[in-house]
Scaffold this motif. Sequence first.
Motif, PDB file in Angstrom:
ATOM      1  N   THR A  32    -109.844  52.181 -14.349  1.00 36.61           N
ATOM      2  CA  THR A  32    -108.858  51.340 -13.664  1.00 36.61           C
ATOM      3  C   THR A  32    -109.487  50.019 -13.251  1.00 36.61           C
ATOM      4  O   THR A  32    -108.896  48.949 -13.428  1.00 36.61           O
ATOM      5  N   THR A  33    -110.690  50.073 -12.728  1.00 37.14           N
ATOM      6  CA  THR A  33    -111.375  48.851 -12.316  1.00 37.14           C
ATOM      7  C   THR A  33    -111.665  47.960 -13.520  1.00 37.14           C
ATOM      8  O   THR A  33    -111.446  46.742 -13.477  1.00 37.14           O
ATOM      9  N   ALA A  34    -112.116  48.561 -14.618  1.00 38.86           N
ATOM     10  CA  ALA A  34    -112.399  47.790 -15.832  1.00 38.86           C
ATOM     11  C   ALA A  34    -111.121  47.188 -16.408  1.00 38.86           C
ATOM     12  O   ALA A  34    -111.126  46.043 -16.888  1.00 38.86           O
ATOM     13  N   ARG A  35    -110.037  47.926 -16.353  1.00 40.31           N
ATOM     14  CA  ARG A  35    -108.745  47.412 -16.849  1.00 40.31           C
ATOM     15  C   ARG A  35    -108.310  46.191 -16.037  1.00 40.31           C
ATOM     16  O   ARG A  35    -107.924  45.153 -16.593  1.00 40.31           O
ATOM     17  N   LEU A  36    -108.364  46.293 -14.710  1.00 46.57           N
ATOM     18  CA  LEU A  36    -107.978  45.168 -13.857  1.00 46.57           C
ATOM     19  C   LEU A  36    -108.896  43.969 -14.071  1.00 46.57           C
ATOM     20  O   LEU A  36    -108.444  42.815 -14.132  1.00 46.57           O
ATOM     21  N   GLY A  37    -110.186  44.231 -14.218  1.00 43.43           N
ATOM     22  CA  GLY A  37    -111.133  43.143 -14.468  1.00 43.43           C
ATOM     23  C   GLY A  37    -110.910  42.483 -15.816  1.00 43.43           C
ATOM     24  O   GLY A  37    -111.008  41.252 -15.938  1.00 43.43           O
ATOM     25  N   ALA A  38    -110.593  43.269 -16.833  1.00 45.13           N
ATOM     26  CA  ALA A  38    -110.325  42.718 -18.162  1.00 45.13           C
ATOM     27  C   ALA A  38    -109.102  41.812 -18.129  1.00 45.13           C
ATOM     28  O   ALA A  38    -109.109  40.704 -18.684  1.00 45.13           O
ATOM     29  N   ILE A  39    -108.045  42.258 -17.459  1.00 51.22           N
ATOM     30  CA  ILE A  39    -106.828  41.452 -17.361  1.00 51.22           C
ATOM     31  C   ILE A  39    -107.105  40.162 -16.594  1.00 51.22           C
ATOM     32  O   ILE A  39    -106.689  39.069 -17.006  1.00 51.22           O
ATOM     33  N   GLY A  40    -107.836  40.268 -15.496  1.00 53.06           N
ATOM     34  CA  GLY A  40    -108.192  39.065 -14.742  1.00 53.06           C
ATOM     35  C   GLY A  40    -109.023  38.095 -15.563  1.00 53.06           C
ATOM     36  O   GLY A  40    -108.810  36.879 -15.506  1.00 53.06           O
ATOM     37  N   ALA A  41    -109.952  38.624 -16.346  1.00 57.16           N
ATOM     38  CA  ALA A  41    -110.794  37.761 -17.192  1.00 57.16           C
ATOM     39  C   ALA A  41    -109.954  37.040 -18.237  1.00 57.16           C
ATOM     40  O   ALA A  41    -110.181  35.858 -18.510  1.00 57.16           O
ATOM     41  N   VAL A  42    -108.994  37.746 -18.828  1.00 52.32           N
ATOM     42  CA  VAL A  42    -108.102  37.115 -19.805  1.00 52.32           C
ATOM     43  C   VAL A  42    -107.417  35.911 -19.162  1.00 52.32           C
ATOM     44  O   VAL A  42    -107.369  34.823 -19.748  1.00 52.32           O
ATOM     45  N   LYS A  43    -106.912  36.089 -17.964  1.00 46.86           N
ATOM     46  CA  LYS A  43    -106.149  35.044 -17.292  1.00 46.86           C
ATOM     47  C   LYS A  43    -107.002  33.852 -16.878  1.00 46.86           C
ATOM     48  O   LYS A  43    -106.474  32.765 -16.646  1.00 46.86           O
ATOM     49  N   HIS A  44    -108.317  34.035 -16.788  1.00 49.20           N
ATOM     50  CA  HIS A  44    -109.203  32.968 -16.320  1.00 49.20           C
ATOM     51  C   HIS A  44    -110.186  32.491 -17.388  1.00 49.20           C
ATOM     52  O   HIS A  44    -111.152  31.797 -17.062  1.00 49.20           O
ATOM     53  N   THR A  45    -109.941  32.822 -18.632  1.00 46.18           N
ATOM     54  CA  THR A  45    -110.865  32.451 -19.710  1.00 46.18           C
ATOM     55  C   THR A  45    -111.145  30.954 -19.725  1.00 46.18           C
ATOM     56  O   THR A  45    -112.293  30.526 -19.860  1.00 46.18           O
ATOM     57  N   TRP A  46    -110.127  30.151 -19.582  1.00 43.27           N
ATOM     58  CA  TRP A  46    -110.277  28.692 -19.639  1.00 43.27           C
ATOM     59  C   TRP A  46    -111.239  28.170 -18.574  1.00 43.27           C
ATOM     60  O   TRP A  46    -111.806  27.093 -18.714  1.00 43.27           O
ATOM     61  N   GLU A  47    -111.463  28.932 -17.511  1.00 41.12           N
ATOM     62  CA  GLU A  47    -112.364  28.489 -16.443  1.00 41.12           C
ATOM     63  C   GLU A  47    -113.829  28.757 -16.766  1.00 41.12           C
ATOM     64  O   GLU A  47    -114.707  28.166 -16.143  1.00 41.12           O
TER      65      GLU A  47
END
Length: 161
Positions: free
Chosen positions: A60-75
């Motif tokens: 669950t933690t890895a899933r949430l982190g993966a989604i967050g990383a996708v959303k912030h890739t441009w940063e």
Amino acid sequence: MSDEPSELTHTTPEGDAQMVDVGAKPDSARRAVARGTIRLRDSTVDAIREDDIEKGDVLTTARLGAIGAVKHTWETIPLCHGIPITNVETDFAIDDDRVTLTVAVETTGKTGCEMEALQGVTTGLNIVWDMTKAAEKDRDGQYPDTEIEGVRVVAKEKREL
């Protein structure tokens, strides 16, 4: 793979790095899927399955982190465009000695989402490593059995709107 060299679009004629101008491109529906694997000790994988890792629910933690990383890739990738993410799917496959993460990203826009999918996979797998590192360390504090491997884009789609 094409034998033709492609034009370098991330550099100026002088060779300086630049962001690609995608302003004139038409919007299209895009999807990219990336996958990677982390090798772990069998006992660590068993503990993940049984939700018996001290730090908490690994997947669950890895899933949430993966989604967050996708959303912030441009940063985090200097020349990557900020794009509107319309969907992120994550899927974990658990085998005896490994966890494989697949991340699919969808967007509607002028540029693709491969980097976002790759960022989701690498961050998700790094979170698995972080959450299981106590179980993976040997007596010397090293990680002889832990390895992230095979991170790649497995599919890329683009269709006109």
